[in-house]
Write a protein that holds these residues in place. Sequence first.
Motif, PDB file in Angstrom:
ATOM      1  N   GLU A   1      -8.829  -3.261  -0.529  1.00 49.37           N
ATOM      2  CA  GLU A   1      -8.913  -2.550   0.749  1.00 49.37           C
ATOM      3  C   GLU A   1      -7.710  -2.877   1.632  1.00 49.37           C
ATOM      4  O   GLU A   1      -7.205  -2.005   2.352  1.00 49.37           O
ATOM      5  N   LEU A   2      -7.248  -4.108   1.568  1.00 52.04           N
ATOM      6  CA  LEU A   2      -6.053  -4.482   2.319  1.00 52.04           C
ATOM      7  C   LEU A   2      -4.832  -3.740   1.773  1.00 52.04           C
ATOM      8  O   LEU A   2      -3.972  -3.277   2.537  1.00 52.04           O
ATOM      9  N   LEU A   3      -4.758  -3.621   0.448  1.00 49.08           N
ATOM     10  CA  LEU A   3      -3.668  -2.857  -0.164  1.00 49.08           C
ATOM     11  C   LEU A   3      -3.730  -1.397   0.253  1.00 49.08           C
ATOM     12  O   LEU A   3      -2.697  -0.756   0.444  1.00 49.08           O
ATOM     13  N   ARG A   4      -4.936  -0.865   0.410  1.00 48.75           N
ATOM     14  CA  ARG A   4      -5.105   0.516   0.876  1.00 48.75           C
ATOM     15  C   ARG A   4      -4.472   0.678   2.266  1.00 48.75           C
ATOM     16  O   ARG A   4      -3.783   1.663   2.549  1.00 48.75           O
ATOM     17  N   LEU A   5      -4.718  -0.294   3.145  1.00 50.87           N
ATOM     18  CA  LEU A   5      -4.144  -0.253   4.491  1.00 50.87           C
ATOM     19  C   LEU A   5      -2.622  -0.347   4.451  1.00 50.87           C
ATOM     20  O   LEU A   5      -1.917   0.403   5.143  1.00 50.87           O
ATOM     21  N   VAL A   6      -2.111  -1.267   3.637  1.00 47.80           N
ATOM     22  CA  VAL A   6      -0.661  -1.431   3.518  1.00 47.80           C
ATOM     23  C   VAL A   6      -0.022  -0.161   2.954  1.00 47.80           C
ATOM     24  O   VAL A   6       1.056   0.258   3.399  1.00 47.80           O
ATOM     25  N   SER A   7      -0.690   0.468   2.005  1.00 44.49           N
ATOM     26  CA  SER A   7      -0.180   1.709   1.422  1.00 44.49           C
ATOM     27  C   SER A   7      -0.056   2.797   2.477  1.00 44.49           C
ATOM     28  O   SER A   7       0.946   3.531   2.519  1.00 44.49           O
ATOM     29  N   MET A   8      -1.061   2.904   3.335  1.00 42.78           N
ATOM     30  CA  MET A   8      -0.998   3.927   4.380  1.00 42.78           C
ATOM     31  C   MET A   8       0.083   3.600   5.398  1.00 42.78           C
ATOM     32  O   MET A   8       0.744   4.504   5.932  1.00 42.78           O
ATOM     33  N   LEU A   9       0.288   2.311   5.681  1.00 41.63           N
ATOM     34  CA  LEU A   9       1.383   1.915   6.577  1.00 41.63           C
ATOM     35  C   LEU A   9       2.724   2.349   5.981  1.00 41.63           C
ATOM     36  O   LEU A   9       3.608   2.836   6.707  1.00 41.63           O
ATOM     37  N   MET A  10       2.894   2.192   4.669  1.00 44.91           N
ATOM     38  CA  MET A  10       4.124   2.620   4.012  1.00 44.91           C
ATOM     39  C   MET A  10       4.294   4.135   4.091  1.00 44.91           C
ATOM     40  O   MET A  10       5.412   4.640   4.263  1.00 44.91           O
ATOM     41  N   ILE A  11       3.198   4.868   3.984  1.00 44.95           N
ATOM     42  CA  ILE A  11       3.265   6.332   4.074  1.00 44.95           C
ATOM     43  C   ILE A  11       3.699   6.762   5.469  1.00 44.95           C
ATOM     44  O   ILE A  11       4.507   7.689   5.631  1.00 44.95           O
ATOM     45  N   VAL A  12       3.177   6.088   6.497  1.00 46.58           N
ATOM     46  CA  VAL A  12       3.593   6.388   7.876  1.00 46.58           C
ATOM     47  C   VAL A  12       5.094   6.142   8.032  1.00 46.58           C
ATOM     48  O   VAL A  12       5.817   6.947   8.631  1.00 46.58           O
ATOM     49  N   GLY A  13       5.578   5.023   7.469  1.00 42.93           N
ATOM     50  CA  GLY A  13       7.005   4.727   7.540  1.00 42.93           C
ATOM     51  C   GLY A  13       7.850   5.784   6.858  1.00 42.93           C
ATOM     52  O   GLY A  13       8.904   6.197   7.372  1.00 42.93           O
ATOM     53  N   PHE A  14       7.401   6.240   5.705  1.00 43.85           N
ATOM     54  CA  PHE A  14       8.119   7.290   4.980  1.00 43.85           C
ATOM     55  C   PHE A  14       8.191   8.571   5.808  1.00 43.85           C
ATOM     56  O   PHE A  14       9.251   9.184   5.956  1.00 43.85           O
ATOM     57  N   HIS A  15       7.044   8.986   6.347  1.00 41.43           N
ATOM     58  CA  HIS A  15       7.018  10.207   7.146  1.00 41.43           C
ATOM     59  C   HIS A  15       7.901  10.086   8.384  1.00 41.43           C
ATOM     60  O   HIS A  15       8.508  11.069   8.828  1.00 41.43           O
TER      61      HIS A  15
END
Length: 398
Positions: A32-46
């Motif tokens: 679940e923590l990795l899920r949060l980090v993944s979404m943070l990376m997606i925000v950075g990409f966008h």
Amino acid sequence: MANIPTDIKGGRVVSGKHTGVAPKRQRNSSIELLRLVSMLMIVGFHYVRGGNQGLWIASQPISFNKFVYQMIYMSGGWIGNFIFFTISVWFLLDRCETLNDSLKRIWLLERELLFWSLTLLVVTYFLHKQGLYTGSMLSITAKSIFPISLNMWWYPTSYALFLLFMPFLIQGVRALGENAHKKLAIACLVLWGVLSLIPKFAFDLTESSVFVFIYWFVLIAYYRWYMEPFTTRRCWQLIGVGFAVVLLYWAVTNTLFMMTGKMAKMQSFIFDHWKLPMMMIGFGLFLLVERREFHNRIINVMAASAFGVYLIHFQPAIYQAWTHYLGVPKMYTSSMPILMGALTIVGVFFACLLLDMVRQLLFALTIDRHKGRGYERIRAAWVAIAHRRSQRQAAENR
């Protein structure tokens, strides 16, 4: 004989390399923590890649700041997408998923999509009046009412279609057997993994769509069902090789641009879409995290809103507004560009996360008190109608 997981009873898969007893249990907070980090990376990409901002960054002279914006802030987008999908499908591969299960998942997904599409539509009208959203109001209104059908966001639409196809995909790919599945996986890797590293070699997989998920499914399922688990060392090697390829590509394209002043867009090629190095990094990270287990209620609650972060920050009007006020050029030319860029990405992420946690609370107090009951009622009514019809036809045939 091929080691095919063909029998699932009571949550237990009889055969398969990574499968076994799969009872319902508390969610693994490391995932679940990795899920949060993944979404943070997606925000950075966008943030860095979206609109003309990616081209603006690409046109800047090579520097440490540019390295951070492109290699750290922007590079994680498709790593995050791959991890997010892997987390979703990994635990479905050892279950006896039916079409009814998939339709129920789509129903639950649609509720969240409609909540945010209609809520943010109200905000869009305000932004349009203020001149902060310049898109077509007719188009975004229609998309807000039918978010899956009209593709308001590509990921939910593609994922809903994948859920619809998934029971048939699992049954069909299992029926291939290990040898044929291996050949299919290799063909996919060669076409859309290795050869797609060459610009313009897309082999018809040119858009973000459900076919990307089917491609990923073929690869993940083969590893899940047939391959020996990667060692920790192998996982780190996977991550290291993927990162080395990305770093090399970044250095070459930036050097070419510095020498010629041309091909600025090529700098983002390796970061965009479903490039193999990003998949390697994402899969290695997932496997490392998946074997580490701990439980934390706060992390699990926050992670349940990770998808909401995507829906909020990437809604067209909201996206246009926040990238206008907090644009990359403003942060990059500030006195502390790295810090300001990081604060922007993290700030947008947590603002959206808090908003969706409010949505979670509203759902918990209302429609989630009997989660999925609406779907079950519709299904029961449909079954009753079909039963009466079959009875009537049987009576007519007597």
